[in-house]
Design a protein around this motif. Structure first.
Motif, PDB file in Angstrom:
ATOM      1  N   ASP A 182       0.814  -1.214   0.000  1.00  0.00           N
ATOM      2  CA  ASP A 182       0.000   0.000   0.000  1.00  0.00           C
ATOM      3  C   ASP A 182       0.851   1.269   0.000  1.00  0.00           C
ATOM      4  O   ASP A 182       0.324   2.369  -0.148  1.00  0.00           O
ATOM      5  CB  ASP A 182      -0.961   0.003   1.188  1.00  0.00           C
ATOM      6  CG  ASP A 182      -0.251  -0.166   2.523  1.00  0.00           C
ATOM      7  OD1 ASP A 182       0.890  -0.682   2.531  1.00  0.00           O
ATOM      8  OD2 ASP A 182      -0.825   0.212   3.556  1.00  0.00           O
ATOM      9  N   TRP A 183       2.167   1.120   0.131  1.00  0.00           N
ATOM     10  CA  TRP A 183       3.064   2.267   0.077  1.00  0.00           C
ATOM     11  C   TRP A 183       3.778   2.392  -1.275  1.00  0.00           C
ATOM     12  O   TRP A 183       4.576   3.309  -1.471  1.00  0.00           O
ATOM     13  CB  TRP A 183       4.129   2.164   1.174  1.00  0.00           C
ATOM     14  CG  TRP A 183       3.656   2.642   2.521  1.00  0.00           C
ATOM     15  CD1 TRP A 183       3.070   1.909   3.507  1.00  0.00           C
ATOM     16  CD2 TRP A 183       3.728   3.983   3.013  1.00  0.00           C
ATOM     17  NE1 TRP A 183       2.773   2.692   4.591  1.00  0.00           N
ATOM     18  CE2 TRP A 183       3.171   3.968   4.322  1.00  0.00           C
ATOM     19  CE3 TRP A 183       4.203   5.182   2.510  1.00  0.00           C
ATOM     20  CZ2 TRP A 183       3.084   5.121   5.103  1.00  0.00           C
ATOM     21  CZ3 TRP A 183       4.124   6.326   3.286  1.00  0.00           C
ATOM     22  CH2 TRP A 183       3.569   6.290   4.566  1.00  0.00           C
ATOM     23  N   SER A 184       3.526   1.471  -2.189  1.00  0.00           N
ATOM     24  CA  SER A 184       4.247   1.458  -3.464  1.00  0.00           C
ATOM     25  C   SER A 184       3.510   2.305  -4.502  1.00  0.00           C
ATOM     26  O   SER A 184       2.410   1.944  -4.934  1.00  0.00           O
ATOM     27  CB  SER A 184       4.392   0.021  -3.981  1.00  0.00           C
ATOM     28  OG  SER A 184       5.176  -0.744  -3.095  1.00  0.00           O
ATOM     29  N   PRO A 185       4.073   3.414  -4.944  1.00  0.00           N
ATOM     30  CA  PRO A 185       3.369   4.291  -5.887  1.00  0.00           C
ATOM     31  C   PRO A 185       3.483   3.794  -7.320  1.00  0.00           C
ATOM     32  O   PRO A 185       4.397   3.041  -7.674  1.00  0.00           O
ATOM     33  CB  PRO A 185       4.113   5.628  -5.728  1.00  0.00           C
ATOM     34  CG  PRO A 185       5.512   5.222  -5.377  1.00  0.00           C
ATOM     35  CD  PRO A 185       5.376   3.968  -4.541  1.00  0.00           C
ATOM     36  N   TRP A 186       2.544   4.212  -8.152  1.00  0.00           N
ATOM     37  CA  TRP A 186       2.629   3.965  -9.588  1.00  0.00           C
ATOM     38  C   TRP A 186       3.556   4.994 -10.211  1.00  0.00           C
ATOM     39  O   TRP A 186       3.579   6.156  -9.806  1.00  0.00           O
ATOM     40  CB  TRP A 186       1.250   4.028 -10.235  1.00  0.00           C
ATOM     41  CG  TRP A 186       0.384   2.862  -9.849  1.00  0.00           C
ATOM     42  CD1 TRP A 186      -0.547   2.829  -8.863  1.00  0.00           C
ATOM     43  CD2 TRP A 186       0.387   1.559 -10.431  1.00  0.00           C
ATOM     44  NE1 TRP A 186      -1.134   1.585  -8.780  1.00  0.00           N
ATOM     45  CE2 TRP A 186      -0.573   0.782  -9.742  1.00  0.00           C
ATOM     46  CE3 TRP A 186       1.107   0.969 -11.475  1.00  0.00           C
ATOM     47  CZ2 TRP A 186      -0.827  -0.548 -10.058  1.00  0.00           C
ATOM     48  CZ3 TRP A 186       0.851  -0.364 -11.790  1.00  0.00           C
ATOM     49  CH2 TRP A 186      -0.104  -1.102 -11.087  1.00  0.00           C
ATOM     50  N   LEU A 187       4.310   4.555 -11.202  1.00  0.00           N
ATOM     51  CA  LEU A 187       5.332   5.401 -11.819  1.00  0.00           C
ATOM     52  C   LEU A 187       5.126   5.456 -13.327  1.00  0.00           C
ATOM     53  O   LEU A 187       4.504   4.564 -13.911  1.00  0.00           O
ATOM     54  CB  LEU A 187       6.726   4.822 -11.525  1.00  0.00           C
ATOM     55  CG  LEU A 187       7.050   4.579 -10.049  1.00  0.00           C
ATOM     56  CD1 LEU A 187       8.314   3.748  -9.938  1.00  0.00           C
ATOM     57  CD2 LEU A 187       7.220   5.901  -9.330  1.00  0.00           C
ATOM     58  N   PRO A 188       5.649   6.494 -13.993  1.00  0.00           N
ATOM     59  CA  PRO A 188       5.582   6.519 -15.462  1.00  0.00           C
ATOM     60  C   PRO A 188       6.298   5.316 -16.052  1.00  0.00           C
ATOM     61  O   PRO A 188       7.240   4.776 -15.457  1.00  0.00           O
ATOM     62  CB  PRO A 188       6.290   7.823 -15.828  1.00  0.00           C
ATOM     63  CG  PRO A 188       6.288   8.637 -14.582  1.00  0.00           C
ATOM     64  CD  PRO A 188       6.334   7.672 -13.445  1.00  0.00           C
ATOM     65  N   GLY A 189       5.867   4.888 -17.210  1.00  0.00           N
ATOM     66  CA  GLY A 189       6.488   3.737 -17.852  1.00  0.00           C
ATOM     67  C   GLY A 189       7.746   4.118 -18.619  1.00  0.00           C
ATOM     68  O   GLY A 189       8.234   5.241 -18.549  1.00  0.00           O
ATOM     69  N   TRP A 190       8.266   3.150 -19.372  1.00  0.00           N
ATOM     70  CA  TRP A 190       9.430   3.390 -20.215  1.00  0.00           C
ATOM     71  C   TRP A 190       9.022   4.146 -21.480  1.00  0.00           C
ATOM     72  O   TRP A 190       7.913   3.992 -21.972  1.00  0.00           O
ATOM     73  CB  TRP A 190      10.075   2.066 -20.617  1.00  0.00           C
ATOM     74  CG  TRP A 190      10.552   1.230 -19.485  1.00  0.00           C
ATOM     75  CD1 TRP A 190      10.001   0.077 -19.023  1.00  0.00           C
ATOM     76  CD2 TRP A 190      11.697   1.469 -18.660  1.00  0.00           C
ATOM     77  NE1 TRP A 190      10.717  -0.412 -17.961  1.00  0.00           N
ATOM     78  CE2 TRP A 190      11.765   0.419 -17.718  1.00  0.00           C
ATOM     79  CE3 TRP A 190      12.669   2.477 -18.634  1.00  0.00           C
ATOM     80  CZ2 TRP A 190      12.771   0.358 -16.762  1.00  0.00           C
ATOM     81  CZ3 TRP A 190      13.667   2.408 -17.683  1.00  0.00           C
ATOM     82  CH2 TRP A 190      13.712   1.346 -16.756  1.00  0.00           C
ATOM     83  N   PHE A 191       9.947   4.929 -21.984  1.00  0.00           N
ATOM     84  CA  PHE A 191       9.746   5.624 -23.251  1.00  0.00           C
ATOM     85  C   PHE A 191      10.909   5.310 -24.186  1.00  0.00           C
ATOM     86  O   PHE A 191      12.074   5.331 -23.766  1.00  0.00           O
ATOM     87  CB  PHE A 191       9.663   7.144 -23.047  1.00  0.00           C
ATOM     88  CG  PHE A 191       8.313   7.617 -22.594  1.00  0.00           C
ATOM     89  CD1 PHE A 191       7.441   8.233 -23.478  1.00  0.00           C
ATOM     90  CD2 PHE A 191       7.904   7.436 -21.274  1.00  0.00           C
ATOM     91  CE1 PHE A 191       6.199   8.669 -23.059  1.00  0.00           C
ATOM     92  CE2 PHE A 191       6.661   7.862 -20.847  1.00  0.00           C
ATOM     93  CZ  PHE A 191       5.796   8.475 -21.752  1.00  0.00           C
ATOM     94  N   LEU A 192      10.585   5.027 -25.429  1.00  0.00           N
ATOM     95  CA  LEU A 192      11.604   4.898 -26.467  1.00  0.00           C
ATOM     96  C   LEU A 192      11.768   6.257 -27.133  1.00  0.00           C
ATOM     97  O   LEU A 192      10.777   6.906 -27.460  1.00  0.00           O
ATOM     98  CB  LEU A 192      11.203   3.836 -27.489  1.00  0.00           C
ATOM     99  CG  LEU A 192      12.213   3.597 -28.620  1.00  0.00           C
ATOM    100  CD1 LEU A 192      12.393   2.103 -28.870  1.00  0.00           C
ATOM    101  CD2 LEU A 192      11.764   4.285 -29.917  1.00  0.00           C
ATOM    102  N   TYR A 193      13.012   6.684 -27.297  1.00  0.00           N
ATOM    103  CA  TYR A 193      13.245   7.994 -27.911  1.00  0.00           C
ATOM    104  C   TYR A 193      14.241   7.852 -29.061  1.00  0.00           C
ATOM    105  O   TYR A 193      15.074   6.947 -29.096  1.00  0.00           O
ATOM    106  CB  TYR A 193      13.746   9.004 -26.876  1.00  0.00           C
ATOM    107  CG  TYR A 193      15.111   8.702 -26.288  1.00  0.00           C
ATOM    108  CD1 TYR A 193      16.264   9.322 -26.782  1.00  0.00           C
ATOM    109  CD2 TYR A 193      15.256   7.811 -25.223  1.00  0.00           C
ATOM    110  CE1 TYR A 193      17.505   9.061 -26.242  1.00  0.00           C
ATOM    111  CE2 TYR A 193      16.503   7.539 -24.681  1.00  0.00           C
ATOM    112  CZ  TYR A 193      17.613   8.164 -25.191  1.00  0.00           C
ATOM    113  OH  TYR A 193      18.856   7.894 -24.657  1.00  0.00           O
ATOM    114  N   TYR A 194      14.124   8.757 -30.017  1.00  0.00           N
ATOM    115  CA  TYR A 194      14.980   8.708 -31.198  1.00  0.00           C
ATOM    116  C   TYR A 194      15.167  10.124 -31.725  1.00  0.00           C
ATOM    117  O   TYR A 194      14.398  11.035 -31.396  1.00  0.00           O
ATOM    118  CB  TYR A 194      14.381   7.790 -32.265  1.00  0.00           C
ATOM    119  CG  TYR A 194      12.967   8.128 -32.683  1.00  0.00           C
ATOM    120  CD1 TYR A 194      12.725   8.899 -33.818  1.00  0.00           C
ATOM    121  CD2 TYR A 194      11.878   7.681 -31.944  1.00  0.00           C
ATOM    122  CE1 TYR A 194      11.424   9.210 -34.203  1.00  0.00           C
ATOM    123  CE2 TYR A 194      10.579   7.981 -32.315  1.00  0.00           C
ATOM    124  CZ  TYR A 194      10.363   8.749 -33.453  1.00  0.00           C
ATOM    125  OH  TYR A 194       9.077   9.061 -33.826  1.00  0.00           O
TER     126      TYR A 194
END
Length: 304
Positions: free
Chosen positions: A263-275
């Motif tokens: 219950d203390w673990s937050p959701w985070l942004p995912g991975w992004f591929l960049y070019y």
């Protein structure tokens, strides 16, 4: 001056961009000695030294740096022109080179690439796992992967996976012996398996609940450098590991590991591929991006 071969100019650029003959030779699938001979022949034909060589490093001379400044954009244009010919083929060909951190490669990028290669058998894919921040253009990569949208402004970023969540896990035996932490502060009394980034800093464990955010600098006897190692250490009963949920899911499901402080673990942004923000990419890279976007619908949705 005798006529110059285009491949010798490309070889010289590769040595500078890769930082040495060995790395450039590995990238091109040839021996270091053959690459060294090619560059030496180019220098002889031009009548000027292009590289300063020592036992530890290779760096361009003033002449080499000036040549590379004009040469690199021209070589890029030539590669793109040749890549555009793939549009006339029934199936694209070429190579896609991507630099990505290990967790992104393990759980998102590799499965995506395997499916892509089944669909496009003439395309080669090279994935280099590297947690360090690198200049993908200078190192000859078509794309890179980073956590969240932490990419340079001159890059284009597209989602490469769903939102993420860290999990804290340990074996049932460890928790029976040491107790189950009820609050993040309780971790200071536990053996935490720490991870050190390539740059030397230790990973801080972040928690969040009901609007309250808390960072914990874990303490423990064991420090490692990868999520795989952390997971193996947790399975061996060495303490509490802090890994992405994807790594631990199967082990939690079968009871080998137990998750704590969920219950203390937050959701985070995912991975992004960049070019690079270029007008054109090679046909192989363009096809890979189309495949990525087709597979990734919904990845940028909000976290649960």
């Amino acid at each position: 001056m005798p006529p110059l071969r285009l491949d010798s100019l490309d070889a010289f650029a590769a040595v500078v961009q890769c930082g040495g003959f060995r790395a450039a030779a590995a990238q091109r699938g040839i021996s270091s000695s053959a690459l060294s001979q090619t560059v030496a022949a180019l220098e002889e034909a031009l009548g000027i030294r292009l590289l300063n060589r020592t036992t530890r490093s290779v760096a361009p001379t003033e002449a080499g740096a000036r040549l590379l400044e004009r040469l690199a954009p021209a070589l890029d244009d030539i590669r793109l022109a040749l890549g555009d010919l793939d549009q006339l083929r029934e199936s694209p060909s070429g190579t896609v080179r991507i630099n990505a951190p290990g967790p992104a490669a393990d759980h998102v990028l590799c499965p995506l690439a395997f499916d892509f290669m089944r669909r496009y058998p003439k395309v080669k894919v090279e994935i280099i796992s590297d947690a360090a921040v690198v200049d993908i253009v200078a190192r000859g990569f078509d794309a890179g992967v980073r956590f969240g949208q932490q990419v340079a402004k001159d890059m284009i970023a597209v989602p490469l996976g769903p939102v993420l969540r860290y999990t804290i896990v340990a074996t049932p035996e460890y928790l029976r012996a040491r107790g189950v932490p009820a609050m993040p502060q309780n971790l200071l009394r536990h053996d935490c398996i720490r991870r050190r980034f390539p740059g030397g800093t230790l990973v801080t464990w972040r928690f969040e609940k009901d609007g309250e955010a808390l960072d914990v600098a874990p303490e423990g006897r064991l420090t490692l450098s990868s999520a795989h190692q952390e997971l193996q250490a947790a399975l061996a009963g060495q303490g509490l590991a802090h890994v992405f949920e994807d790594y631990a899911r199967e082990h939690v499901a079968c009871g080998a590991l137990v998750e704590v402080l969920r219950d203390w673990s937050p959701w985070l942004p995912g991975w992004f591929l960049y070019y690079p923000n270029r007008r054109h990419n090679g046909a192989a890279m363009r096809t890979f991006l189309e495949h990525l976007r087709a597979q990734g619908r919904g990845w940028d949705a909000a976290a649960p």
